[in-house]
Design an enzyme around this catalytic site. Structure first.
Site, PDB file in Angstrom:
ATOM      1  CG  HIS A  15      -1.920  -1.155   1.139  1.00 39.69           C
ATOM      2  ND1 HIS A  15      -1.677  -2.343   1.813  1.00 39.69           N
ATOM      3  CD2 HIS A  15      -3.090  -1.317   0.482  1.00 39.69           C
ATOM      4  CE1 HIS A  15      -2.675  -3.177   1.581  1.00 39.69           C
ATOM      5  NE2 HIS A  15      -3.534  -2.586   0.775  1.00 39.69           N
ATOM      6  CG  ASP A  32      -4.885  16.871   2.657  1.00 44.66           C
ATOM      7  OD1 ASP A  32      -4.715  16.260   1.588  1.00 44.66           O
ATOM      8  OD2 ASP A  32      -5.190  18.084   2.711  1.00 44.66           O
ATOM      9  N   PRO A  33      -2.875  13.987   1.870  1.00 47.29           N
ATOM     10  CG  PRO A  33      -3.167  12.397   0.180  1.00 47.29           C
ATOM     11  CD  PRO A  33      -3.926  13.181   1.203  1.00 47.29           C
ATOM     12  NE  ARG A  35      -3.204  18.581   7.418  1.00 46.96           N
ATOM     13  CZ  ARG A  35      -4.188  17.692   7.587  1.00 46.96           C
ATOM     14  NH1 ARG A  35      -3.924  16.508   8.104  1.00 46.96           N
ATOM     15  NH2 ARG A  35      -5.420  17.983   7.253  1.00 46.96           N
ATOM     16  NE  ARG A  53      -5.322   1.040  -3.539  1.00 46.63           N
ATOM     17  CZ  ARG A  53      -6.543   0.567  -3.767  1.00 46.63           C
ATOM     18  NH1 ARG A  53      -7.585   1.144  -3.195  1.00 46.63           N
ATOM     19  NH2 ARG A  53      -6.742  -0.463  -4.558  1.00 46.63           N
ATOM     20  N   GLY A  98      -3.184  16.425  12.317  1.00 44.11           N
ATOM     21  CA  GLY A  98      -4.447  16.348  11.610  1.00 44.11           C
ATOM     22  C   GLY A  98      -5.381  17.503  11.863  1.00 44.11           C
ATOM     23  CB  SER A  99      -8.331  18.683  10.339  1.00 45.91           C
ATOM     24  OG  SER A  99      -8.837  17.556   9.630  1.00 45.91           O
ATOM     25  CD  GLU A 189      -8.128   9.970  10.585  1.00 45.10           C
ATOM     26  OE1 GLU A 189      -8.932   9.866   9.636  1.00 45.10           O
ATOM     27  OE2 GLU A 189      -7.967  11.021  11.229  1.00 45.10           O
ATOM     28  CG  ASP A 211     -11.761  20.874  10.502  1.00 46.44           C
ATOM     29  OD1 ASP A 211     -12.543  20.638  11.456  1.00 46.44           O
ATOM     30  OD2 ASP A 211     -11.490  20.023   9.634  1.00 46.44           O
TER      31      ASP A 211
END
Length: 255
Positions: A15, A32-33, A35, A53, A98-99, A189, A211
């Protein structure tokens, strides 16, 4: 404590498309990619490793600290794959950047929140350990992030998060109960990261920028929320990188 699967030779994992030697012991994991690229802009060096992916991977250094940045997508199944494969390749210390949605009325949008533990309202972590087992961040990782935020004078919050699966489903009774109990933010997550950390014997932590906030009386527009979130995101990125530097100086990966 369960061990990660052993690799065969120079195996490239399915993966994240990385092999042994591609991943540093210190790993920052945003959802987020995009980020990922905003994080590596702050590093001293960063080499693109792979993209497949939702998984985008760079490895480089920050103040001499070897760091991999790998996106993990949204939700438990996607992030568990990234965490497992990174551990197979030698990752020892994780910080999720993260958010999240604020869950206290006095948490403005754009506030960094250090998630010290997580209410397991999702399903993936329960495949690893029973629901009664707590999802708790590593104390050294958490303390390093809080130290960075205090030193910088950045307003922040620290406390329990709410990790859930269904983004567009709100259980109002549960929301109210968790807010009463002091839950700071909701995301998707952290609990999985913490449970996999316990199961596989690695150090984990998370810092998120809010956010949104379901309890705010005057809700900003999407555009206003994005501006406020990005301001908070810049603090979370710096916090993660500086915390990794502190942890590297302490030899946090040597266990």
């Amino acid at each position: 404590m369960g061990k990660a699967r052993e690799l065969k030779g120079n195996e490239i994992l399915k993966h994240i498309r990385c092999k042994m030697g591609d991943v540093a012991p210190y790993v920052i994991t945003p959802g987020d990619p995009a980020r990922v690229k905003r994080i590596v802009e702050h590093m001293d060096s960063a080499e693109f490793i792979a993209e497949n992916r939702e998984y985008t991977v760079y490895t480089g250094t920050y103040k001499g600290t070897p760091i991999t940045v790998c996106s993990h997508g949204i939700g438990g199944p996607a992030c568990s794959i990234a965490f497992e494969e990174l551990i197979m390749l030698g990752a020892k210390v994780f910080i999720r950047v993260g958010s999240a949605g604020g869950r206290q009325k006095d948490i403005p949008i754009g506030t960094p929140v250090v998630i010290t533990a997580s209410f397991r309202g999702e399903g993936t972590s329960k495949v690893y350990l029973p629901a009664e087992f707590p999802a708790v961040a590593d104390l050294d990782v958490t303390n390093a992030m809080i130290a960075v935020l205090k030193e910088s004078g950045t307003p922040y919050r620290a406390g329990v998060g709410y990790c859930r699966d269904a983004y567009y489903v709100q259980d109002q009774n549960l929301n109210a109960l968790l807010t009463e109990a002091g839950v700071m933010a909701a995301e998707q997550e952290a609990a999985i990261l913490y449970i996999i950390g316990s199961k596989r014997g690695v150090k984990t932590g998370a810092v998120v920028s809010t956010d949104s906030n379901i309890w705010l009386e005057n809700q900003p527009t999407i555009e206003e929320k994005e501006i406020l979130y990005r301001q908070g995101e810049s603090h979370t990125i710096r916090t993660a990188l500086e915390a990794m530097y502190k942890l590297y100086q302490q030899g946090a990966h040597e266990f």
